[in-house]
Design a protein around this motif. Structure first.
Motif, PDB file in Angstrom:
ATOM      1  N   MET A 174       0.796  -1.221   0.000  1.00 53.60           N
ATOM      2  CA  MET A 174       0.000   0.000   0.000  1.00 53.60           C
ATOM      3  C   MET A 174       0.831   1.275   0.000  1.00 53.60           C
ATOM      4  O   MET A 174       0.288   2.357   0.008  1.00 53.60           O
ATOM      5  N   ASP A 175       2.147   1.189  -0.015  1.00 51.67           N
ATOM      6  CA  ASP A 175       2.973   2.382  -0.065  1.00 51.67           C
ATOM      7  C   ASP A 175       3.004   2.883  -1.502  1.00 51.67           C
ATOM      8  O   ASP A 175       3.932   2.605  -2.261  1.00 51.67           O
ATOM      9  N   ILE A 176       1.969   3.614  -1.872  1.00 51.12           N
ATOM     10  CA  ILE A 176       1.867   4.076  -3.255  1.00 51.12           C
ATOM     11  C   ILE A 176       2.706   5.317  -3.510  1.00 51.12           C
ATOM     12  O   ILE A 176       2.687   5.858  -4.598  1.00 51.12           O
ATOM     13  N   SER A 177       3.453   5.766  -2.508  1.00 53.68           N
ATOM     14  CA  SER A 177       4.298   6.935  -2.715  1.00 53.68           C
ATOM     15  C   SER A 177       5.548   6.594  -3.525  1.00 53.68           C
ATOM     16  O   SER A 177       6.124   7.465  -4.171  1.00 53.68           O
ATOM     17  N   ASN A 178       5.967   5.327  -3.513  1.00 49.03           N
ATOM     18  CA  ASN A 178       7.134   4.904  -4.289  1.00 49.03           C
ATOM     19  C   ASN A 178       6.666   4.488  -5.681  1.00 49.03           C
ATOM     20  O   ASN A 178       6.335   3.336  -5.933  1.00 49.03           O
ATOM     21  N   ARG A 179       6.650   5.434  -6.587  1.00 49.20           N
ATOM     22  CA  ARG A 179       6.092   5.220  -7.923  1.00 49.20           C
ATOM     23  C   ARG A 179       6.808   4.104  -8.682  1.00 49.20           C
ATOM     24  O   ARG A 179       6.166   3.273  -9.324  1.00 49.20           O
ATOM     25  N   GLU A 180       8.127   4.051  -8.598  1.00 52.20           N
ATOM     26  CA  GLU A 180       8.897   3.051  -9.348  1.00 52.20           C
ATOM     27  C   GLU A 180       8.535   1.630  -8.919  1.00 52.20           C
ATOM     28  O   GLU A 180       8.292   0.759  -9.755  1.00 52.20           O
ATOM     29  N   VAL A 181       8.472   1.403  -7.610  1.00 54.39           N
ATOM     30  CA  VAL A 181       8.113   0.075  -7.103  1.00 54.39           C
ATOM     31  C   VAL A 181       6.675  -0.262  -7.474  1.00 54.39           C
ATOM     32  O   VAL A 181       6.382  -1.382  -7.911  1.00 54.39           O
ATOM     33  N   MET A 182       5.785   0.694  -7.317  1.00 54.75           N
ATOM     34  CA  MET A 182       4.378   0.452  -7.649  1.00 54.75           C
ATOM     35  C   MET A 182       4.205   0.114  -9.127  1.00 54.75           C
ATOM     36  O   MET A 182       3.422  -0.764  -9.479  1.00 54.75           O
ATOM     37  N   LEU A 183       4.921   0.794  -9.995  1.00 51.43           N
ATOM     38  CA  LEU A 183       4.818   0.501 -11.429  1.00 51.43           C
ATOM     39  C   LEU A 183       5.302  -0.903 -11.748  1.00 51.43           C
ATOM     40  O   LEU A 183       4.723  -1.586 -12.594  1.00 51.43           O
ATOM     41  N   LYS A 184       6.344  -1.371 -11.051  1.00 55.57           N
ATOM     42  CA  LYS A 184       6.818  -2.742 -11.253  1.00 55.57           C
ATOM     43  C   LYS A 184       5.764  -3.749 -10.811  1.00 55.57           C
ATOM     44  O   LYS A 184       5.521  -4.758 -11.487  1.00 55.57           O
ATOM     45  N   ILE A 185       5.128  -3.486  -9.668  1.00 58.52           N
ATOM     46  CA  ILE A 185       4.084  -4.384  -9.164  1.00 58.52           C
ATOM     47  C   ILE A 185       2.902  -4.417 -10.130  1.00 58.52           C
ATOM     48  O   ILE A 185       2.403  -5.479 -10.487  1.00 58.52           O
ATOM     49  N   ILE A 186       2.479  -3.254 -10.562  1.00 56.86           N
ATOM     50  CA  ILE A 186       1.345  -3.164 -11.486  1.00 56.86           C
ATOM     51  C   ILE A 186       1.683  -3.860 -12.801  1.00 56.86           C
ATOM     52  O   ILE A 186       0.868  -4.602 -13.348  1.00 56.86           O
ATOM     53  N   ASN A 187       2.883  -3.643 -13.302  1.00 57.40           N
ATOM     54  CA  ASN A 187       3.292  -4.258 -14.564  1.00 57.40           C
ATOM     55  C   ASN A 187       3.238  -5.778 -14.473  1.00 57.40           C
ATOM     56  O   ASN A 187       2.752  -6.446 -15.390  1.00 57.40           O
ATOM     57  N   SER A 188       3.710  -6.325 -13.362  1.00 58.92           N
ATOM     58  CA  SER A 188       3.684  -7.787 -13.230  1.00 58.92           C
ATOM     59  C   SER A 188       2.261  -8.311 -13.104  1.00 58.92           C
ATOM     60  O   SER A 188       1.971  -9.439 -13.478  1.00 58.92           O
ATOM     61  N   ALA A 189       1.355  -7.478 -12.605  1.00 55.91           N
ATOM     62  CA  ALA A 189      -0.033  -7.908 -12.422  1.00 55.91           C
ATOM     63  C   ALA A 189      -0.868  -7.788 -13.692  1.00 55.91           C
ATOM     64  O   ALA A 189      -1.739  -8.615 -13.933  1.00 55.91           O
ATOM     65  N   ILE A 190      -0.618  -6.762 -14.499  1.00 50.34           N
ATOM     66  CA  ILE A 190      -1.507  -6.535 -15.650  1.00 50.34           C
ATOM     67  C   ILE A 190      -0.860  -6.751 -17.007  1.00 50.34           C
ATOM     68  O   ILE A 190      -1.541  -6.674 -18.025  1.00 50.34           O
ATOM     69  N   ASN A 191       0.419  -7.011 -17.039  1.00 49.11           N
ATOM     70  CA  ASN A 191       1.090  -7.155 -18.328  1.00 49.11           C
ATOM     71  C   ASN A 191       0.701  -8.479 -18.979  1.00 49.11           C
ATOM     72  O   ASN A 191       1.117  -9.538 -18.566  1.00 49.11           O
ATOM     73  N   THR A 192      -0.110  -8.387 -19.985  1.00 46.91           N
ATOM     74  CA  THR A 192      -0.534  -9.556 -20.752  1.00 46.91           C
ATOM     75  C   THR A 192      -0.158  -9.346 -22.207  1.00 46.91           C
ATOM     76  O   THR A 192       0.323  -8.282 -22.590  1.00 46.91           O
ATOM     77  N   LYS A 193      -0.399 -10.336 -23.009  1.00 47.72           N
ATOM     78  CA  LYS A 193      -0.111 -10.207 -24.437  1.00 47.72           C
ATOM     79  C   LYS A 193      -0.866  -9.027 -25.040  1.00 47.72           C
ATOM     80  O   LYS A 193      -0.345  -8.312 -25.879  1.00 47.72           O
ATOM     81  N   ALA A 194      -2.085  -8.832 -24.584  1.00 47.52           N
ATOM     82  CA  ALA A 194      -2.911  -7.763 -25.141  1.00 47.52           C
ATOM     83  C   ALA A 194      -2.378  -6.380 -24.766  1.00 47.52           C
ATOM     84  O   ALA A 194      -2.554  -5.427 -25.508  1.00 47.52           O
ATOM     85  N   LEU A 195      -1.730  -6.269 -23.602  1.00 50.56           N
ATOM     86  CA  LEU A 195      -1.253  -4.967 -23.139  1.00 50.56           C
ATOM     87  C   LEU A 195       0.237  -4.739 -23.349  1.00 50.56           C
ATOM     88  O   LEU A 195       0.737  -3.670 -23.027  1.00 50.56           O
ATOM     89  N   SER A 196       0.961  -5.711 -23.850  1.00 54.32           N
ATOM     90  CA  SER A 196       2.417  -5.587 -23.890  1.00 54.32           C
ATOM     91  C   SER A 196       2.889  -4.334 -24.621  1.00 54.32           C
ATOM     92  O   SER A 196       3.834  -3.687 -24.186  1.00 54.32           O
ATOM     93  N   ARG A 197       2.231  -3.976 -25.687  1.00 52.22           N
ATOM     94  CA  ARG A 197       2.638  -2.799 -26.461  1.00 52.22           C
ATOM     95  C   ARG A 197       2.408  -1.512 -25.684  1.00 52.22           C
ATOM     96  O   ARG A 197       3.161  -0.557 -25.815  1.00 52.22           O
ATOM     97  N   TRP A 198       1.357  -1.472 -24.867  1.00 56.12           N
ATOM     98  CA  TRP A 198       0.971  -0.255 -24.150  1.00 56.12           C
ATOM     99  C   TRP A 198       1.177  -0.383 -22.639  1.00 56.12           C
ATOM    100  O   TRP A 198       0.617   0.374 -21.870  1.00 56.12           O
ATOM    101  N   SER A 199       1.994  -1.343 -22.206  1.00 54.74           N
ATOM    102  CA  SER A 199       2.099  -1.638 -20.772  1.00 54.74           C
ATOM    103  C   SER A 199       2.574  -0.448 -19.949  1.00 54.74           C
ATOM    104  O   SER A 199       2.050  -0.206 -18.864  1.00 54.74           O
ATOM    105  N   GLU A 200       3.543   0.315 -20.427  1.00 55.33           N
ATOM    106  CA  GLU A 200       4.033   1.459 -19.647  1.00 55.33           C
ATOM    107  C   GLU A 200       2.919   2.484 -19.448  1.00 55.33           C
ATOM    108  O   GLU A 200       2.694   2.967 -18.332  1.00 55.33           O
ATOM    109  N   LEU A 201       2.197   2.794 -20.503  1.00 55.03           N
ATOM    110  CA  LEU A 201       1.084   3.741 -20.410  1.00 55.03           C
ATOM    111  C   LEU A 201      -0.016   3.200 -19.502  1.00 55.03           C
ATOM    112  O   LEU A 201      -0.531   3.912 -18.633  1.00 55.03           O
ATOM    113  N   ALA A 202      -0.359   1.926 -19.671  1.00 54.35           N
ATOM    114  CA  ALA A 202      -1.419   1.311 -18.863  1.00 54.35           C
ATOM    115  C   ALA A 202      -1.045   1.304 -17.388  1.00 54.35           C
ATOM    116  O   ALA A 202      -1.890   1.573 -16.525  1.00 54.35           O
ATOM    117  N   CYS A 203       0.207   1.024 -17.078  1.00 51.52           N
ATOM    118  CA  CYS A 203       0.650   1.006 -15.676  1.00 51.52           C
ATOM    119  C   CYS A 203       0.575   2.398 -15.058  1.00 51.52           C
ATOM    120  O   CYS A 203       0.129   2.553 -13.918  1.00 51.52           O
TER     121      CYS A 203
END
Length: 112
Positions: free
Chosen positions: A59-88
């Motif tokens: 829940m420490d959403i103040s650390n943007r870099e760590v949160m983006l890594k967590i989100i990327n591992s959770a939502i990065n699918t084949k459908a989102l791979s091209r837009w994963s950075e934007l989606a995260c």
């Protein structure tokens, strides 16, 4: 298991296989305690405490870099791979919008 899969599909639209594997593993781990005559409410209580600990770390959403890594591992699918950075980035900004903090307790209101 069917209900878990349906809920995952409704909420996220993906990851139904992963959630079934995770639930099966949690049941497998709990089985040994149930065989030792441990009451199911004790096992559930331990899972809830573990969840609270995990949420406390995540829940420490103040650390943007760590949160983006967590989100990327959770939502990065084949459908989102091209837009994963934007989606995260969009996902993290959306979560930050609905975080409620009261008396040191953080909660994410997913209904908003």
């Amino acid at each position: 298991m069917v209900e878990i899969s349906c809920t995952q599909d409704e909420e996220v639209g993906d990851g139904t296989t992963s959630v079934i594997i995770l639930a099966g593993e949690m049941l497998s781990v709990a089985e040994q305690f149930l065989e030792q005559q441990m009451h199911p409410t004790v096992v559930i209580s331990a899972y809830r405490r573990a969840l609270d600990d995990i949420l406390g770390m995540l829940m420490d959403i103040s650390n943007r870099e760590v949160m983006l890594k967590i989100i990327n591992s959770a939502i990065n699918t084949k459908a989102l791979s091209r837009w994963s950075e934007l989606a995260c980035n969009i996902t993290l900004d959306a979560v930050r919008t609905v975080v409620l903090e009261e008396n040191g307790h953080k909660e994410i209101d997913i209904k908003k």
